[in-house]
Each structure stands twice: as structure tokens, then as C-alpha cells.
Design a protein around this motif. Structure first.
Motif, PDB file in Angstrom:
ATOM      1  N   GLU A  35       0.085   0.872  -4.793  1.00 23.79           N
ATOM      2  CA  GLU A  35      -0.265  -0.275  -5.265  1.00 23.79           C
ATOM      3  C   GLU A  35      -0.566  -0.283  -6.608  1.00 23.79           C
ATOM      4  OE1 GLU A  35      -3.606   2.242  -3.072  1.00 23.79           O
ATOM      5  OE2 GLU A  35      -1.601   1.834  -3.120  1.00 23.79           O
ATOM      6  N   GLY A  95      -1.484   5.946   2.269  1.00 20.59           N
ATOM      7  CA  GLY A  95      -3.013   6.069   2.930  1.00 20.59           C
ATOM      8  C   GLY A  95      -3.822   7.233   2.540  1.00 20.59           C
ATOM      9  N   MET A 126       0.859  -1.073  -0.095  1.00 21.60           N
ATOM     10  CA  MET A 126       0.000   0.025   0.035  1.00 21.60           C
ATOM     11  C   MET A 126       0.820   1.364  -0.086  1.00 21.60           C
ATOM     12  SD  MET A 126      -3.391  -0.441   0.214  1.00 21.60           S
ATOM     13  CE  MET A 126      -3.116  -1.685  -1.032  1.00 21.60           C
ATOM     14  N   ARG A 150      -8.183  -1.196   3.234  1.00 18.30           N
ATOM     15  CA  ARG A 150      -7.520  -2.445   4.220  1.00 18.30           C
ATOM     16  C   ARG A 150      -7.658  -2.409   5.906  1.00 18.30           C
ATOM     17  NH1 ARG A 150      -1.886  -4.476   2.030  1.00 18.30           N
ATOM     18  NH2 ARG A 150      -3.314  -5.327   0.579  1.00 18.30           N
ATOM     19  N   THR A 151      -7.691  -1.398   6.107  1.00 18.55           N
ATOM     20  CA  THR A 151      -7.967  -1.381   7.763  1.00 18.55           C
ATOM     21  C   THR A 151      -9.217  -2.054   8.043  1.00 18.55           C
ATOM     22  OG1 THR A 151      -6.573   0.689   7.956  1.00 18.55           O
ATOM     23  CG2 THR A 151      -8.240   0.268   9.656  1.00 18.55           C
ATOM     24  N   VAL A 174      -5.623   2.289   1.787  1.00 23.24           N
ATOM     25  CA  VAL A 174      -5.269   1.871   3.224  1.00 23.24           C
ATOM     26  C   VAL A 174      -6.330   1.767   4.075  1.00 23.24           C
ATOM     27  CG1 VAL A 174      -4.020   2.776   4.996  1.00 23.24           C
ATOM     28  CG2 VAL A 174      -2.966   2.551   2.944  1.00 23.24           C
TER      29      VAL A 174
END
Length: 845
Positions: free
Chosen positions: A354, A347, A344, A514-515, A511
Motif C-alpha cells: 500500500e 496482510g 493491499m 480493511r476486513t 488488510v
């Protein structure tokens, strides 16, 4: 049961008729050069026993169809069968084996699609038509024959057959010619003996290395509607069809090359003729997408359907691309499972790290799309981009796809996926987009091919897609139910639906996705409440962390099964509140005290006030019930502000002086605003009298906002404003139409001096505050302006700045202006203005 066979062996015993409902032959279309190169190259390598077919057969997977009276009507496999027929015909011709006996067998393959296609195939199987052929330029020879009608060149199937035979002169990126025709591929083999050897191999059932599996569908008890569904994809060979064929071919190759018994067994089960992926693609899974099939496009006169009705290929292809994206996004490194395969960026939404991954760039369509296209224009160019895990597609990908779609199929027989009250656009199974006339919309994909427009997935919706896949990713020991699905989907939407005060989603970077996914991965999709009840709180302060902690607190309240006096369960009450108004699933303001601590004791009281304050179905313009479409609630809330709360909640916070849904969502969920919201939701108002004479600017401003008519004015005239620094003042911005909050000297002098007349547009009723950065006023029949830098200018009769010296460079030399720095009271202001008038008047004389 599927029967393994060679083409010649099958044709000797059966007729093959491509039915009229099938599409034209399309492997020979322009734009399919690489597909022809790869497929034909594999066929020749198999004949020559070259790797990877040195010691194994080339398996062309399954040919589905209905067989009646020894006549096969292919349901799936038409393209491969046609290419095999052309290869056999060409080899026979070059081997001098195009005799009556062999042609009698070749004639058993025909097209029903058009008379022209059928006649073309028949003429290819008349030996005397090729008595003068001299083994060069096969297409040139054919098209010059008297039996070949010029009109046949308009038949797309004939065009494609000729192109498959001859190839094209199209070059690859290196400038080299792409070998994409049978004649091109075998051009070096001039010797008749070579072709005789090829012919002997192709026609010997024990020697031929090119095989396929014939799967009669009547063995499965399938009905004719499946045939219609499978052939309702339009006439051209679509990205999906090429993709599906390559995907199954990849699985077959992996099965043949697998060394470990366990993995080989898994591949074989995936390719099982009754329960494997190939048959599922064309039966149960087709049914899933058939429910969302296209309605078509009307002709220009609006009479009837012109074309492209009953399509599913675009939506099937979009789903699989999204499934691949999903698996790539969550894949972990095999040598270090603690790390993700996909790196990644930092953010923010502009991060591109990516996109250095070729598979992600392709599946996200990062290089080609406009912001609103998302992944809807991807054109299939080959399987390489899908080999996301170090050049392979893991077997777990196929196993998971099988589990997810099989379980979804069973679920969908009696249930539908729950919808989100505040996002009705999400579709797990893509849909075709319709225009205002309920027609489908035709667009071009990245290869400039005409396709039908498909519904998109934004960043937030990708997480929901992941969550649904997670729900259905299980074995037969887990039972799906509508109740568990509703709870799961509700929690997921609650977690990811945060918005900023600007109305934009909080989750809009890779990001952030993904979190969210990392948190959701830890939950049990079929027992989400008990799962959340055991989860630790997230100590971070992001919107997602706040929502995560809120879902844990709500789950704890639900699973404790505390009895309510009204007979309702806590789950019912919480669910009702989540779906109300603009709350978007987040209702912690109803069960937090003034310190932000969990307190369910006054939930019902706050919930009652919330329903009195806010519309159940808010509009874009207002969230409020009619009684509160003014500044009253904002003033009541701000009456509880401390100096610190003012700084954290209002300072430089965009567009906070209105009653829009996104503004109130910002207020009620702000962790720094717990005290004010707590009291507001209890119907309590504060009187901050001690702030009126405070030396603290924040406290004085709180008093003004909460007790004067300033907010009434602002909410009407400048609802998109906010508080910030501007020209050495603190202002309710935007500047040109804003309000200076610390211009006490200017506002006081102009408002209290009787001889001065302030222009009406600057007056804020019932306050001494003035509206505007520059205030126009009159004195002694002259026009003036108190400018934002605290200089006063004389204006002419048209309210333009009066010119003293047009050639001057300095402001004070060019215009009639003076600083008010030394002015202390009305007397001093009047004296300065009077002197100013005298100087200006003398200049005019």
C-alpha cells in the motif's frame, strides 16, 4: 452577502489594518518557496491572460473580517491581502506610478502588529524614497536607504515582505532556481510600458482578473470570541492554513471548470457564503476544535504561559489528514466499484504494498515516522498528495466532509461521544498532548518546523474513526441520538478489540483494517441491532470473524425482547458484562455450551461465577479476585482438557501459565476451549484420574497439571512460560528455568535414590518433577549434574565442571561425564556414580 471585488477597488474605499492579534506575514518565510512560486505564478498568469486564466478570473476565495468605519480588520486572508498589496506597490514602482495619489491609497493598508512593520509599510509609500531607484535589485535598494533601520531586519513581517519581493536563491530537486519572488518573476519585463499595462489592468475594476470575495462577519451575527479563536493559531503560517487555502482554491477551480449542471451546482453549494465549507471552516468547525485548544507552554521558570496557547491548527490539520486517509482507504475504483482504489499487501504488519501509493505513504507518514509517531508529524508540502483518486479529489469527499462535520457539530452541542472502557486514549477530534506538568509539548514536524504534539490514532482506532464518520454521514432526514450512538460505538469497539495471548491487538495490518471496515460498512449505524440481526454469519475462524458472529448473536437476543425474571433487559445485562473485567466487549463464553453452540439459558449462572472469579477492574499483573490469585482456576479448567484440547490450547502457546488478563482472555474466547470454559463458568471441576497411567503424553500431562502442585509452582516461579520441545524433551519453557515434562527417568531416579541429595532450587514440592534443564545433586560428598542431554557430569567444589583434560576437544575427553542411557534403576545409578568418584579421586591423587 459576499461582495466580489478587486484589491485596488476595495482599498480605494476602505482601510485594511492587520490587527495586533494576527500573526506576522508568513508567505515570505524560509521554507515557503514552493508556495510563493505557485501563488505568484498564478497571479502573473492571470495578468497575462495565460491558462488557466485565459477566459476566467483568478478568484482568491473569501476574505473574512470585521468592517467598522470603512476599516477592515481581516480575520482570514491576511496573507493574500499582504501579497496583493506588495504586488500592487511593486507594479506601481516599476511603472513610474508611485505618485502621491496612488501612495495615498496604498497607505490605507497597514500592520498593527509592530511599530516597525507599520513604519516600513509607510516608508514604502513615500514617493521621494524611491526617486533614485533604477529598476534592479529592489531589496538591495531598500535596505541601503537611510530610512531603513538595521533593526528592522529582525522584524519577521519585514523579513517576509523583503523575501516576497526578492525571492531566494534556493533550488529545487533538479538544481534549478525556484522563482519565488516578485522581482524574480517580473525580471524579464524591463519595459516601463509593460508595467504601465499591468498597472492599468490592476486598477481597472472591469479589467482586473484577480478578485476576491469580502465577507463582513457582522452579517452573520458572530461574536468577538470567533475572532479570538480564528487568530489564536500562533504567529507562523501553519501547515493547516496553507492546506485550507489550497483546498478552498481547489474547490473554486473545480467549480469554474465543472461542465455538468448537477456537479457545478454541487460545487457552488460547497462554496456557498453562508453554508459552504469556507465559512464553516472558520465558524462552526472552528468551534469543534476550539474545545480542544492548546493550553500553551510555560517558560523555563514555570511562571505563566510562554507561548502557543489557544492553538487549534495542529489538531484541525491532523483531523483532516485522518479524514483523507479514511476516504482513500475505503475509496473504490470508478470503473470497477467492486475493487478498492488502494492495493493491499499480503496482510502481515510488515506489508508495504500500500505504501507504493503516494497519497497513502504521505497520509500514513510511512517514510518518516517512528512507530509511535503515527501521522502526527506530517508537514504540508502541497495539495498533490491529497489528490488520491487518479490525480483529483472527488467532489464526494467534500460533500461527505461537510455532512460529517455539520452533523457532528449539531450533535456536540448537547452530547459527547461515548468513551470506550478499555481504551480511553481514542479521540475523534484530536487533542494536544500534555506533559506531567499539564503543559503542551513542542516537537518538530517532518519539515523541521516547531509544532505542538497531537494525540495519535493507532490501527484499531482508525476503524473507530471510520465508524464515527459513517454515523454522521447522512442527510437531514436522519436523526442522531445519544442512544443510537452509544449502541453503535459499543458494537464497533466490541468488534475490533481482540487481543492475542501476547496482549497485542489482533488488528495490526492494513488488510485486517480493511476486513473490519468492509463488515462495518454493511451495517446501519443508527439501527445497529436490527441491522446485525439480518447479517449472515462469517464462516472464517479469525478473531474478528468470531467477534462478528458474537455481535450478531447478541443482537438477536436483544431484539427478540425476551422477558427476564429480574426485570432487566437483555441489552442492559449484556452491556454490563461486556464492560466488565478484561472481556473487552467479548462475552460469548457466557452464552455458549460445551460445544460452542449458542445457549442463553445458563447465562446468569455463568455471569455470577465470572464476577466471583475476576476483578471488575483488573490490573496488569492479575485478572483475579483475591481468592483466586493462585493456580486453582487454571487447574480446574485444565481438568476438563482432552488430549486434543491440550494440543490445541496449550501446545506452543505463549505465556499461558499465569492469571494475567490477556491470558484469561485467550482461554475464555478460544474456540478449542469451549468445553473447559463452559464447565469452569458453571463452577464444575473434573477429576481426570483415568489420565494418570495413560500411554498418551498429553493425557498424562493434563493429569499432572490439574491434580499436582506443578501449576502452583509454575505460576509463582515461571509465569511467562509455555509448553514446547526443547533438547529432545517436552518442557515448560523457558529452558534455563523450565520443567521437563517427559524426563520421568531422570526425575524418578534422582528423587527416589536415598543417598542422592537434590539441591533445593530444583525441587518442586509434592511432585517428583524437577525445576531446571540441568539438575545439580550430591552423592557421597561429591557434586554432580544431570545435564539436559542425559549425561551426568562431576562438578568441583564450586559447582564448576570438573576438568579431565583441558586440551582435549571431545566432550567426554575434556570433562568427567557419562551417559545414563543404560541406567535402569537406583542400583545402576549408584554403581555408575561410585565408579565415577573413584576415577575422579584417583586422578586427583
Amino acid at each position: 452577502m459576499a461582495n466580489k471585488t478587486t484589491f485596488w477597488s476595495f482599498l480605494k474605499n476602505n482601510y485594511i489594518e492587520i490587527p495586533i492579534i494576527q500573526r506576522d506575514y508568513a508567505q515570505g518565510r524560509l521554507g515557503k518557496e514552493n508556495l510563493r512560486k505557485n501563488f505568484l505564478g498564478d497571479l502573473k498568469r492571470a495578468l497575462d491572460k495565460e491558462p488557466p486564466y485565459k477566459d476566467t478570473e483568478m478568484k482568491l476565495d473569501f476574505i473574512y473580517g470585521t468592517t467598522e468605519n470603512e476599516r477592515l480588520n481581516p480575520l482570514d486572508g491576511q496573507q493574500r491581502l499582504t501579497t496583493l498589496w506588495l504586488l500592487h506597490w511593486y507594479i506601481a514602482l516599476r511603472a513610474d506610478m508611485l505618485n502621491e495619489d496612488n501612495c495615498a491609497i496604498l497607505k490605507k493598508f497597514t500592520y498593527e502588529t509592530r511599530i516597525t512593520s507599520r513604519e516600513f509599510c509607510r516608508n514604502l509609500c513615500i514617493p521621494k524614497n524611491f526617486e533614485n531607484f533604477c529598476s534592479s535589485d529592489i531589496v538591495g535598494f531598500i535596505t541601503k536607504q537611510t530610512w531603513f533601520y538595521s533593526a528592522w531586519k529582525q522584524d519577521p513581517t519585514i523579513q517576509s515582505m523583503l523575501r516576497m519581493l526578492s525571492g531566494t536563491k534556493i533550488s529545487d530537486k533538479k538544481g534549478e532556481d525556484i522563482t519565488d519572488g516578485i522581482d524574480e518573476l517580473f525580471d524579464d519585463d524591463k519595459c516601463v510600458d509593460t508595467f504601465v499595462a499591468y498597472w492599468n489592468i490592476l486598477t481597472d475594476n472591469t479589467l482586473c482578473p484577480i478578485v476576491f470575495y469580502n465577507l463582513p462577519l457582522h452579517n452573520f451575527g458572530l461574536t468577538d470570541d470567533l475572532y479570538i479563536k480564528m487568530n489564536a493559531r500562533g504567529k507562523q503560517l501553519t501547515s493547516f492554513e496553507n492546506f485550507k487555502a489550497d483546498l478552498i482554491g481547489y474547490m473554486t477551480k473545480c467549480s469554474e471548470e465543472a461542465f455538468e449542471d448537477k456537479q457545478k451546482s454541487q460545487w457552488e453549494l460547497l462554496l456557498d457564503t453562508r453554508k459552504g465549507l469556507p465559512i464553516k471552516f472558520d465558524t462552526d468547525w472552528t468551534d469543534i476544535f476550539w474545545a480542544n485548544r492548546s493550553c500553551g507552554i510555560k517558560d523555563k521558570n514555570g511562571k505563566g504561559i510562554k507561548s502557543k496557547s489557544n492553538h487549534i491548527d495542529e489538531i484541525f490539520f491532523a483531523f483532516l489528514n485522518r479524514f483523507f486517509w479514511n476516504e482513500l482507504f475505503i475509496a473504490r475504483k470508478s470503473d470497477n466499484p467492486s475493487q478498492f482504489l488502494l492495493d493491499m499487501g499480503k496482510g502481515d504488519e510488515n506489508s508495504v504494498q500500500e505504501n507504493e501509493n503516494a497519497s497513502y505513504r504521505y497520509l500514513n507518514d510511512s517514510a518518516n515516522r517512528n512507530p509511535n509517531d503515527y501521522d502526527t508529524k506530517i508537514a504540508y508540502q502541497g495539495l498533490d498528495e491529497y489528490k488520491y483518486d487518479n490525480g483529483v479529489i472527488p467532489i464526494e469527499f467534500f460533500l461527505k466532509l461537510q455532512r460529517v462535520l455539520n452533523n457532528y457539530y449539531r450533535f456536540s452541542q448537547n452530547c459527547t461521544l461515548p468513551t470506550c472502557p478499555w481504551d480511553s486514549s481514542f479521540r475523534f477530534i484530536p487533542q494536544y498532548v500534555k506533559d506531567e506538568n499539564s503543559d503542551n509539548i513542542e516537537i518538530n514536524n517532518n519539515a523541521n518546523e516547531k509544532i505542538l504534539k497531537v494525540s495519535t490514532l493507532n490501527q484499531v482506532q482508525r476503524i473507530v474513526f471510520f465508524a464515527i464518520c459513517k454515523y454522521f454521514d447522512h442527510d437531514d432526514t436522519v436523526e442522531d441520538s445519544m442512544d443510537s450512538m452509544k449502541r453503535w460505538i459499543r458494537v464497533i469497539w466490541n468488534l475490533i478489540s481482540g487481543e492475542g495471548e501476547d496482549g497485542h491487538p489482533q488488528i495490526r495490518s492494513s488488510v485486517a483494517i480493511r476486513t473490519a471496515i468492509e463488515h462495518i460498512e454493511r451495517l446501519d449505524a443508527h439501527d445497529v441491532y436490527n441491522s446485525l440481526n439480518c447479517m449472515p454469519f462469517d464462516e472464517r475462524t479469525s478473531d474478528f470473524s468470531n467477534r462478528w458472529n458474537e455481535e450478531i448473536n447478541k443482537a438477536k437476543q436483544i431484539v427478540c425482547q425476551e422477558v427476564r425474571s429480574d426485570g432487566k433487559t437483555w441489552e442492559e445485562v449484556i452491556t454490563e458484562a461486556e464492560q466488565y473485567a478484561f472481556f473487552r466487549g467479548s462475552i460469548r463464553f457466557l452464552f455458549q455450551d460445551e460445544n460452542g453452540q449458542v445457549d442463553w439459558r445458563r447465562f446468569d449462572e455463568k455471569w455470577k461465577h465470572a464476577k466471583n472469579f475476576f476483578l471488575q477492574m483488573p490490573t496488569q499483573a492479575t485478572a483475579m479476585q483475591e481468592r483466586y490469585r493462585n493456580a486453582d482456576l487454571l487447574k480446574s479448567m485444565m481438568s476438563w482438557f482432552t488430549s486434543e484440547a491440550f494440543q490445541k490450547v496449550l501446545w506452543w502457546k505463549h505465556k499461558t501459565f499465569n492469571n494475567k488478563p490477556e491470558t484469561w482472555l485467550y482461554y475464555i474466547l478460544n474456540n478449542d476451549n469451549c468445553k473447559a470454559i463452559h464447565h469452569l463458568m458453571l463452577g464444575e471441576t473434573n477429576t481426570p484420574d483415568t489420565f494418570e497411567k495413560s500411554f498418551d503424553f498429553n493425557e498424562r500431562t493434563v493429569y499432572i497439571l490439574a491434580t499436582t502442585s506443578l501449576l502452583d509452582f509454575v505460576i509463582t516461579h515461571i509465569p511467562s512460560s509455555w509448553i514446547r520441545n526443547y533438547h529432545n524433551h517436552i518442557a515448560i519453557f523457558p529452558s534455563g528455568k523450565g520443567v521437563f515434562l517427559n524426563a520421568e527417568k531422570r526425575d524418578g531416579l534422582l528423587s527416589s535414590t536415598e543417598q542422592i541429595g537434590i539441591r533445593e532450587e530444583h525441587i518442586i514440592p509434592e511432585t517428583t518433577l524437577l525445576y531446571g534443564s540441568d539438575i545439580n545433586f550430591t552423592f557421597n560428598n561429591h557434586n554432580f549434574q544431570w545435564y539436559r542431554n542425559d549425561f551426568v557430569y562431576i562438578m568441583d567444589e564450586y559447582w564448576n565442571y570438573a576438568i579431565k583434560d583441558e586440551k582435549a576437544q571431545e566432550e567426554m575427553d575434556k570433562y568427567y561425564c557419562r551417559s545414563t542411557r543404560d541406567i535402569q534403576d537406583s542400583t545402576g545409578l549408584i554403581q555408575m556414580l561410585t565408579e565415577f568418584i573413584n576415577i575422579y579421586s584417583n586422578k586427583l591423587l
